[in-house]
Design a protein around this motif. Structure first.
Motif, PDB file in Angstrom:
ATOM      1  N   LYS A 275      82.588 -62.516 -25.183  1.00 59.50           N
ATOM      2  CA  LYS A 275      83.933 -62.243 -25.708  1.00 59.50           C
ATOM      3  C   LYS A 275      85.008 -62.383 -24.631  1.00 59.50           C
ATOM      4  N   LEU A 276      84.720 -61.867 -23.452  1.00 54.48           N
ATOM      5  CA  LEU A 276      85.690 -61.993 -22.355  1.00 54.48           C
ATOM      6  C   LEU A 276      85.856 -63.453 -21.948  1.00 54.48           C
ATOM      7  N   SER A 277      84.763 -64.183 -21.933  1.00 51.75           N
ATOM      8  CA  SER A 277      84.814 -65.600 -21.588  1.00 51.75           C
ATOM      9  C   SER A 277      85.660 -66.365 -22.595  1.00 51.75           C
ATOM     10  N   GLN A 278      85.514 -66.033 -23.875  1.00 54.71           N
ATOM     11  CA  GLN A 278      86.321 -66.692 -24.914  1.00 54.71           C
ATOM     12  C   GLN A 278      87.804 -66.368 -24.745  1.00 54.71           C
ATOM     13  N   ALA A 279      88.098 -65.123 -24.385  1.00 49.35           N
ATOM     14  CA  ALA A 279      89.495 -64.730 -24.155  1.00 49.35           C
ATOM     15  C   ALA A 279      90.082 -65.521 -22.987  1.00 49.35           C
ATOM     16  N   LEU A 280      89.302 -65.681 -21.937  1.00 48.13           N
ATOM     17  CA  LEU A 280      89.757 -66.442 -20.768  1.00 48.13           C
ATOM     18  C   LEU A 280      89.943 -67.915 -21.122  1.00 48.13           C
ATOM     19  N   THR A 281      89.044 -68.448 -21.940  1.00 47.52           N
ATOM     20  CA  THR A 281      89.156 -69.848 -22.362  1.00 47.52           C
ATOM     21  C   THR A 281      90.442 -70.066 -23.149  1.00 47.52           C
ATOM     22  N   ARG A 282      90.780 -69.126 -24.025  1.00 44.51           N
ATOM     23  CA  ARG A 282      92.033 -69.251 -24.798  1.00 44.51           C
ATOM     24  C   ARG A 282      93.239 -69.325 -23.865  1.00 44.51           C
ATOM     25  N   LYS A 283      93.242 -68.501 -22.825  1.00 43.09           N
ATOM     26  CA  LYS A 283      94.355 -68.516 -21.873  1.00 43.09           C
ATOM     27  C   LYS A 283      94.407 -69.849 -21.125  1.00 43.09           C
TER      28      LYS A 283
ATOM     29  N   LYS B 275      85.669 -57.290 -13.062  1.00 38.62           N
ATOM     30  CA  LYS B 275      86.317 -57.692 -11.809  1.00 38.62           C
ATOM     31  C   LYS B 275      86.545 -59.199 -11.794  1.00 38.62           C
ATOM     32  N   SER B 276      85.545 -59.957 -12.193  1.00 38.41           N
ATOM     33  CA  SER B 276      85.648 -61.412 -12.255  1.00 38.41           C
ATOM     34  C   SER B 276      86.749 -61.837 -13.227  1.00 38.41           C
ATOM     35  N   TYR B 277      86.799 -61.171 -14.361  1.00 37.10           N
ATOM     36  CA  TYR B 277      87.801 -61.499 -15.389  1.00 37.10           C
ATOM     37  C   TYR B 277      89.219 -61.276 -14.864  1.00 37.10           C
ATOM     38  N   PHE B 278      89.479 -60.120 -14.268  1.00 38.54           N
ATOM     39  CA  PHE B 278      90.835 -59.802 -13.808  1.00 38.54           C
ATOM     40  C   PHE B 278      91.241 -60.673 -12.619  1.00 38.54           C
ATOM     41  N   ARG B 279      90.292 -61.009 -11.746  1.00 39.01           N
ATOM     42  CA  ARG B 279      90.615 -61.915 -10.633  1.00 39.01           C
ATOM     43  C   ARG B 279      91.073 -63.273 -11.168  1.00 39.01           C
ATOM     44  N   LYS B 280      90.438 -63.729 -12.235  1.00 39.44           N
ATOM     45  CA  LYS B 280      90.807 -65.024 -12.794  1.00 39.44           C
ATOM     46  C   LYS B 280      92.146 -64.956 -13.533  1.00 39.44           C
ATOM     47  N   LEU B 281      92.450 -63.807 -14.110  1.00 36.86           N
ATOM     48  CA  LEU B 281      93.774 -63.632 -14.727  1.00 36.86           C
ATOM     49  C   LEU B 281      94.871 -63.708 -13.663  1.00 36.86           C
ATOM     50  N   VAL B 282      94.602 -63.142 -12.493  1.00 43.54           N
ATOM     51  CA  VAL B 282      95.566 -63.199 -11.383  1.00 43.54           C
ATOM     52  C   VAL B 282      95.806 -64.650 -10.970  1.00 43.54           C
ATOM     53  N   VAL B 283      94.734 -65.445 -10.898  1.00 48.12           N
ATOM     54  CA  VAL B 283      94.866 -66.863 -10.542  1.00 48.12           C
ATOM     55  C   VAL B 283      95.755 -67.583 -11.554  1.00 48.12           C
ATOM     56  N   LEU B 284      95.504 -67.356 -12.839  1.00 50.45           N
ATOM     57  CA  LEU B 284      96.299 -68.029 -13.870  1.00 50.45           C
ATOM     58  C   LEU B 284      97.763 -67.591 -13.819  1.00 50.45           C
ATOM     59  N   ALA B 285      97.992 -66.315 -13.549  1.00 50.89           N
ATOM     60  CA  ALA B 285      99.373 -65.824 -13.426  1.00 50.89           C
ATOM     61  C   ALA B 285     100.066 -66.485 -12.232  1.00 50.89           C
ATOM     62  N   ALA B 286      99.343 -66.656 -11.126  1.00 47.91           N
ATOM     63  CA  ALA B 286      99.913 -67.300  -9.934  1.00 47.91           C
ATOM     64  C   ALA B 286     100.213 -68.769 -10.200  1.00 47.91           C
ATOM     65  N   VAL B 287      99.356 -69.427 -10.947  1.00 45.80           N
ATOM     66  CA  VAL B 287      99.585 -70.834 -11.307  1.00 45.80           C
ATOM     67  C   VAL B 287     100.877 -70.960 -12.123  1.00 45.80           C
ATOM     68  N   LYS B 288     101.044 -70.055 -13.062  1.00 45.57           N
ATOM     69  CA  LYS B 288     102.241 -70.085 -13.914  1.00 45.57           C
ATOM     70  C   LYS B 288     103.494 -69.751 -13.111  1.00 45.57           C
ATOM     71  N   PHE B 289     103.386 -68.724 -12.269  1.00 43.68           N
ATOM     72  CA  PHE B 289     104.521 -68.310 -11.429  1.00 43.68           C
ATOM     73  C   PHE B 289     104.960 -69.444 -10.511  1.00 43.68           C
TER      74      PHE B 289
ATOM     75  N   LEU C 155      89.639 -72.795  -4.078  1.00 43.57           N
ATOM     76  CA  LEU C 155      90.387 -71.837  -4.889  1.00 43.57           C
ATOM     77  C   LEU C 155      90.504 -70.488  -4.179  1.00 43.57           C
ATOM     78  N   ASP C 156      89.486 -70.108  -3.417  1.00 41.78           N
ATOM     79  CA  ASP C 156      89.504 -68.821  -2.715  1.00 41.78           C
ATOM     80  C   ASP C 156      90.665 -68.710  -1.729  1.00 41.78           C
ATOM     81  N   ASP C 157      91.200 -69.852  -1.280  1.00 39.95           N
ATOM     82  CA  ASP C 157      92.300 -69.845  -0.310  1.00 39.95           C
ATOM     83  C   ASP C 157      93.671 -69.977  -0.962  1.00 39.95           C
ATOM     84  N   PHE C 158      93.701 -70.058  -2.291  1.00 35.35           N
ATOM     85  CA  PHE C 158      94.952 -70.327  -3.014  1.00 35.35           C
ATOM     86  C   PHE C 158      96.050 -69.330  -2.644  1.00 35.35           C
TER      87      PHE C 158
END
Length: 356
Positions: free
Chosen positions: A106-114, A71-85, A37-40
């Protein structure tokens, strides 16, 4: 010759858990090129070449500090946005009811929903997971695919044959695995103190922090029927730890626990378990070959856990081989229901159905 299908399986390696190795090796044997995933997002060409991403424990965040967590949360949001894009196929495996980590809950639950909203398919390892998803995420659109957790038979080396002379004067209980607060190790230490002349308890694994290690050592101080091996247990030593026990005792939290690789590990090496009725236990329908239980509060947990230890003691005293016989039955059962080749084949079928 056709070029291999490029996918991301995250994590693609895990030194502490052969679960990943079993699945990744199966994918590679089938001809998939498994990437990190780090090379995505390392290059546009590489990004375009990836057809599918399979994420495990992606909802877990680094909660060592507030800054690391965000930082971990936002990095994972970027990954999900790239997957969708990139219109990539997305598979997520649901391993737990909720994250075990309290700080990032709470942040983990928000990420799980996405993840749930965006996933094309969700892999579950236990039947009850489907109902949990439906309750927590009404209107869920992803395909939900039940694929059992793969067995670990001979993965950590061959099982050591059982011998009658291995039986000694105490019932030998084992807890093995990562030592974390949600696993209720404190309950085990308190329980062992009550049965000082009848049971011997070994707790083996690496604590989540030095402070937690110190806390457990202080609790067990002066108790001579408890062995604390609070360190990382190398793969090659696992069969010996399992062999030196009559059964495993795993008092997991029903609030967050859903599946357990350690339960599958125990069965793979011919040992049964004392364990709450989590999804892994429920699916096997093994009757009295497992000493399972449920509870509604922490105080009730202590009571029912003690009852199951008393039950194990009675079984062992009446027939010293009875618990080993239950473990051997479970080994045969999971080789049928959790066969690792069948698990890999089913996962490959899922990938092919999504990409075709």
């Amino acid at each position: 010759m056709d070029s291999p299908t490029k996918i991301i399986f995250n994590p693609c390696e895990n030194k502490e858990n052969k679960y990943i190795n079993i699945l990744v090796d199966g994918l590679k044997r089938h001809g998939f090129e498994v990437n990190r995933l780090d090379d995505f997002l390392s290059s546009w060409k590489h990004f375009q070449s990836i057809q599918l991403l399979h994420l495990n424990w992606f909802e877990n965040l680094d909660d060592s500090s507030a800054a690391s967590m965000w930082k971990s949360y936002f990095r994972k949001l970027v990954v999900l946005a790239a997957v969708k894009f990139g219109n990539k196929k997305l598979v997520w495996t649901m391993h737990n009811r909720i994250s075990h980590e309290k700080k990032s809950g709470k942040l983990s639950q928000a990420l799980t929903r996405k993840l749930v909203v965006q996933a094309d398919a969700i892999v579950i390892h236990s039947t009850v997971s489907s109902a949990i998803l439906a309750t927590q995420y009404p209107g869920i659109q992803a395909d939900i695919i039940h694929i059992p957790h793969p067995d670990f038979v001979d993965v950590y080396g061959p099982m050591i044959p059982n011998k009658v002379e291995d039986i000694n004067s105490k019932l030998r209980l084992l807890f093995i695995g990562a030592i974390k607060p949600y696993k209720n190790i404190e309950l085990l230490i308190g329980l062992a103190k009550k049965f000082s002349s009848e049971i011997h308890l070994t707790i083996a694994g690496n604590p989540s922090s030095d402070s937690y290690r110190n806390e457990l050592q202080a609790m067990a101080l002066g108790t001579y029927n408890i062995a604390l091996d609070l360190k990382f247990i190398p793969d090659e030593e696992l069969p010996a730890y399992l062999h030196q026990s009559h059964l495993l005792i795993l008092p997991y939290s029903l609030e967050s626990s859903l599946n357990s690789g350690t339960v599958i590990l125990a069965f793979s090496y011919g040992r049964t378990v004392i364990c709450p009725r989590i999804g892994t236990i429920d699916d096997l329908r093994a009757g009295d070959n497992i000493l399972d239980y449920t509870y509604r509060s922490e105080s009730e947990h202590a009571e029912v856990l003690q009852f199951q230890v008393e039950k194990a003691l009675e079984l062992w005293k009446n027939n010293p081989n009875s618990l080993i016989e239950k473990g051997l039955y479970m080994r045969e059962l999971i080789q049928k229901q959790n066969n690792k080749k069948n698990v890999s084949d089913t996962l490959i079928q899922l990938y092919e159905s999504l990409m075709n």
